[in-house]
Design a protein around this motif. Structure first.
Motif, PDB file in Angstrom:
ATOM      1  N   GLY A  69       0.823  -1.191   0.000  1.00 29.12           N
ATOM      2  CA  GLY A  69       0.000   0.000   0.000  1.00 29.12           C
ATOM      3  C   GLY A  69       0.863   1.249   0.000  1.00 29.12           C
ATOM      4  O   GLY A  69       1.001   1.943  -1.001  1.00 29.12           O
ATOM      5  N   SER A  70       1.521   1.518   1.148  1.00 28.04           N
ATOM      6  CA  SER A  70       2.353   2.715   1.260  1.00 28.04           C
ATOM      7  C   SER A  70       3.659   2.602   0.491  1.00 28.04           C
ATOM      8  O   SER A  70       4.333   3.613   0.281  1.00 28.04           O
ATOM      9  N   ASP A  71       4.032   1.395   0.070  1.00 27.32           N
ATOM     10  CA  ASP A  71       5.282   1.177  -0.667  1.00 27.32           C
ATOM     11  C   ASP A  71       4.973   0.628  -2.057  1.00 27.32           C
ATOM     12  O   ASP A  71       5.267  -0.527  -2.367  1.00 27.32           O
ATOM     13  N   PRO A  72       4.367   1.452  -2.921  1.00 26.01           N
ATOM     14  CA  PRO A  72       3.953   0.936  -4.235  1.00 26.01           C
ATOM     15  C   PRO A  72       5.117   0.530  -5.129  1.00 26.01           C
ATOM     16  O   PRO A  72       4.929  -0.242  -6.075  1.00 26.01           O
ATOM     17  N   ALA A  73       6.319   1.029  -4.850  1.00 25.54           N
ATOM     18  CA  ALA A  73       7.463   0.663  -5.681  1.00 25.54           C
ATOM     19  C   ALA A  73       7.741  -0.829  -5.622  1.00 25.54           C
ATOM     20  O   ALA A  73       8.359  -1.393  -6.535  1.00 25.54           O
ATOM     21  N   ALA A  74       7.282  -1.492  -4.547  1.00 27.67           N
ATOM     22  CA  ALA A  74       7.511  -2.923  -4.383  1.00 27.67           C
ATOM     23  C   ALA A  74       6.365  -3.762  -4.941  1.00 27.67           C
ATOM     24  O   ALA A  74       6.283  -4.960  -4.658  1.00 27.67           O
ATOM     25  N   MET A  75       5.500  -3.172  -5.740  1.00 28.51           N
ATOM     26  CA  MET A  75       4.331  -3.880  -6.249  1.00 28.51           C
ATOM     27  C   MET A  75       4.721  -5.176  -6.963  1.00 28.51           C
ATOM     28  O   MET A  75       5.782  -5.275  -7.592  1.00 28.51           O
ATOM     29  N   HIS A  76       3.855  -6.181  -6.866  1.00 26.14           N
ATOM     30  CA  HIS A  76       4.070  -7.463  -7.521  1.00 26.14           C
ATOM     31  C   HIS A  76       3.497  -7.510  -8.935  1.00 26.14           C
ATOM     32  O   HIS A  76       3.937  -8.312  -9.756  1.00 26.14           O
ATOM     33  N   THR A  77       2.483  -6.701  -9.191  1.00 28.26           N
ATOM     34  CA  THR A  77       1.894  -6.691 -10.532  1.00 28.26           C
ATOM     35  C   THR A  77       2.977  -6.348 -11.558  1.00 28.26           C
ATOM     36  O   THR A  77       3.737  -5.399 -11.374  1.00 28.26           O
ATOM     37  N   ILE A 118     -13.002   1.039 -17.830  1.00 29.95           N
ATOM     38  CA  ILE A 118     -11.581   1.180 -18.129  1.00 29.95           C
ATOM     39  C   ILE A 118     -10.824   1.236 -16.808  1.00 29.95           C
ATOM     40  O   ILE A 118     -11.251   1.918 -15.875  1.00 29.95           O
ATOM     41  N   ALA A 119      -9.736   0.495 -16.712  1.00 31.30           N
ATOM     42  CA  ALA A 119      -8.913   0.481 -15.504  1.00 31.30           C
ATOM     43  C   ALA A 119      -7.524   0.986 -15.844  1.00 31.30           C
ATOM     44  O   ALA A 119      -6.903   0.525 -16.810  1.00 31.30           O
ATOM     45  N   VAL A 120      -7.043   1.941 -15.065  1.00 22.05           N
ATOM     46  CA  VAL A 120      -5.651   2.362 -15.171  1.00 22.05           C
ATOM     47  C   VAL A 120      -4.854   1.474 -14.223  1.00 22.05           C
ATOM     48  O   VAL A 120      -5.052   1.512 -13.008  1.00 22.05           O
ATOM     49  N   ILE A 121      -3.978   0.647 -14.783  1.00 19.78           N
ATOM     50  CA  ILE A 121      -3.221  -0.330 -14.004  1.00 19.78           C
ATOM     51  C   ILE A 121      -1.743   0.042 -14.044  1.00 19.78           C
ATOM     52  O   ILE A 121      -1.170   0.243 -15.118  1.00 19.78           O
ATOM     53  N   TRP A 122      -1.148   0.102 -12.866  1.00 16.89           N
ATOM     54  CA  TRP A 122       0.285   0.365 -12.756  1.00 16.89           C
ATOM     55  C   TRP A 122       0.994  -0.942 -12.472  1.00 16.89           C
ATOM     56  O   TRP A 122       0.579  -1.718 -11.610  1.00 16.89           O
ATOM     57  N   ALA A 123       2.076  -1.196 -13.220  1.00 15.68           N
ATOM     58  CA  ALA A 123       2.763  -2.480 -13.130  1.00 15.68           C
ATOM     59  C   ALA A 123       4.268  -2.289 -13.270  1.00 15.68           C
ATOM     60  O   ALA A 123       4.740  -1.352 -13.938  1.00 15.68           O
ATOM     61  N   ASN A 124       5.014  -3.191 -12.638  1.00 13.91           N
ATOM     62  CA  ASN A 124       6.460  -3.212 -12.805  1.00 13.91           C
ATOM     63  C   ASN A 124       6.803  -3.823 -14.162  1.00 13.91           C
ATOM     64  O   ASN A 124       6.191  -4.811 -14.588  1.00 13.91           O
ATOM     65  N   THR A 125       7.768  -3.247 -14.838  1.00 13.17           N
ATOM     66  CA  THR A 125       8.270  -3.781 -16.109  1.00 13.17           C
ATOM     67  C   THR A 125       9.792  -3.741 -16.075  1.00 13.17           C
ATOM     68  O   THR A 125      10.402  -3.187 -15.143  1.00 13.17           O
ATOM     69  N   ASP A 126      10.422  -4.275 -17.099  1.00 12.63           N
ATOM     70  CA  ASP A 126      11.876  -4.190 -17.209  1.00 12.63           C
ATOM     71  C   ASP A 126      12.341  -2.745 -17.385  1.00 12.63           C
ATOM     72  O   ASP A 126      13.525  -2.441 -17.219  1.00 12.63           O
ATOM     73  N   GLU A 127      11.398  -1.863 -17.706  1.00 15.83           N
ATOM     74  CA  GLU A 127      11.714  -0.451 -17.911  1.00 15.83           C
ATOM     75  C   GLU A 127      11.299   0.404 -16.720  1.00 15.83           C
ATOM     76  O   GLU A 127      11.295   1.631 -16.805  1.00 15.83           O
ATOM     77  N   GLY A 128      10.934  -0.245 -15.610  1.00 20.02           N
ATOM     78  CA  GLY A 128      10.427   0.481 -14.457  1.00 20.02           C
ATOM     79  C   GLY A 128       8.911   0.422 -14.400  1.00 20.02           C
ATOM     80  O   GLY A 128       8.255  -0.243 -15.217  1.00 20.02           O
ATOM     81  N   ILE A 129       8.319   1.107 -13.454  1.00 10.64           N
ATOM     82  CA  ILE A 129       6.862   1.122 -13.307  1.00 10.64           C
ATOM     83  C   ILE A 129       6.240   1.869 -14.478  1.00 10.64           C
ATOM     84  O   ILE A 129       6.667   2.975 -14.836  1.00 10.64           O
TER      85      ILE A 129
END
Length: 391
Positions: A144-152, A178-189
């Motif tokens: 929650g408070s640490d979104p940089a560690a997201m698993h998506t 429509i959903a705005v989804i934030w996800a980790n990628t090889d290029e960053g979030i």
């Protein structure tokens, strides 16, 4: 004007508003009090909103969805006008303000700020009209408070992207188009615009809430969801994308929380004048007057802070730490106002015949979402000291 309203604005803050700002406020207040207020206690008790799509279309016709954005059918209003709108909507219920805030300040703003021209043309006019509903997927069950560690995560597959993960506590999730989804990628979030009809996407309502019950809250499950490369936000990487959206939503909360506070303060004042004990109105007792005066002082300070930050945002000089200052102070003090109002109403304060316990319960969630007390405290601390204490 109702004498109670005059008493609640003891400092005359209303005199600082322009005629246009008062007109917008009056229109939203009239709509909210006529269309939502008579039903919201029942919605809260049943844990559902009757015909949310119909209500969203009505809000679209009112012009409040994405109202602070320019173009694409959006009203192009000022930040202060948007803030006053949030105040009037949350004066009825935090869940209704959340619907509008997530639609306009999170989903629509993300598309407006970071989406391609094609995405904007496809979605924003429909969302402004309330014909399409958006949600914003950042928070996860374990992050929650640490979104940089997201698993998506999302990975490239030819010209497409494949997304997998889960998001939780998502307002509007199960009714979104429509959903705005934030996800980790090889290029960053990175951010992605995902139509909710895409195979592998599902949303499930979260039940058994005791707060924000007149609001749809969902968990999103994303299993091998495939979207074209055009769905990815091309111009932003990292947390700058989602945090820019969160600052928009937090600004609305600065104002909205005061709507809940105003309603509870007004209810307590009216009740204290009408309720008699020991042969006189309880408003005539010193301890009750101390409670009323303390609530009035904190409400007034919060309103002045919101207006000041609104003017700064309209001038283009509002800073993220200032948003944290407003969100932390105003929600915290609004919650204390609601709690104090509950004591003035005594046992009646826990009844849905009065708005106080509903607003009090709602603000327990508002205190946490869009950044917890702890996170905003550390943002302010870093701005003051120059030292990052998050880790």
């Amino acid at each position: 004007m109702d004498p109670i309203d005059v008493a609640v604005d003891l400092a005359g803050v209303d005199d600082l508003l322009t005629d246009d700002e008062r007109d917008i406020r009056a229109a939203v207040r009239t709509f909210a009090q006529a269309r939502i207020a008579p039903h919201v206690a029942d919605w809260f008790e049943r844990g559902t909103v009757e015909d949310p799509r119909g209500l969203t279309r009505e809000l679209g016709r009112l012009g409040v969805l994405g109202m602070h954005l320019q173009g694409y059918g959006c009203a192009g209003m000022t930040a202060t006008q948007y803030g006053l709108t949030c105040l009037e909507l949350e004066a009825v219920d935090s869940g209704i303000r959340s619907l509008v805030s997530v639609q306009g300040s999170l989903a629509m703003y993300a598309l407006w700020r970071w989406g391609s021209s094609e995405l904007k043309d496809e979605w924003l006019p429909r969302m402004a009209a309330g014909e399409a509903i958006g949600c914003f997927g950042l928070t996860e069950p374990d992050h929650g408070s640490d979104p940089a560690a997201m698993h998506t995560h999302a990975r490239r597959y030819g010209d497409d992207w494949i997304l997998n993960g889960r998001k939780t506590w998502i307002t509007n999730g199960s009714i979104a188009d429509i959903a705005v989804i934030w996800a980790n990628t090889d290029e960053g979030i990175r951010g992605f615009a995902v139509p909710t009809t895409t195979p592998g996407f599902s949303a499930h309502d979260i039940r058994h809430k005791l707060s924000l019950r007149a609001s749809i809250t969902s968990e999103l499950v994303i299993e091998d969801v495939r979207v074209p490369s055009a769905s990815a936000f091309a111009s932003v990487r990292g947390l700058a994308g989602p945090l820019s959206c969160l600052n928009e939503a937090r600004f609305g909360i600065i104002w909205g929380s005061l709507g809940a506070a105003r309603t509870c303060l007004s209810a307590a004042l009216r009740y204290s004048i009408e309720r008699s004990q020991f042969g006189r109105p309880i408003a005539g007792f010193q301890l009750t007057q101390q409670k009323l005066a303390d609530m009035e002082v904190e409400y007034t300070k919060g309103l002045l802070l919101a207006l000041h930050l609104g003017r700064r945002k309209d001038a283009g000089v509002l800073k993220p730490a200032q948003v944290s200052l407003g969100k932390l102070n105003n929600v915290r003090e609004a919650l204390e106002i609601c709690r104090t109002a509950r004591t003035v109403l005594g046992a009646n304060g826990i009844s849905l015949e009065y708005p106080v316990i509903r607003h009090m319960n709602n603000l327990e969630s508002v205190l946490t979402y869009e950044g917890t007390v702890e996170m905003h405290t550390l943002v302010i601390g870093k701005a003051m000291t120059g030292i990052d204490a998050f880790r």
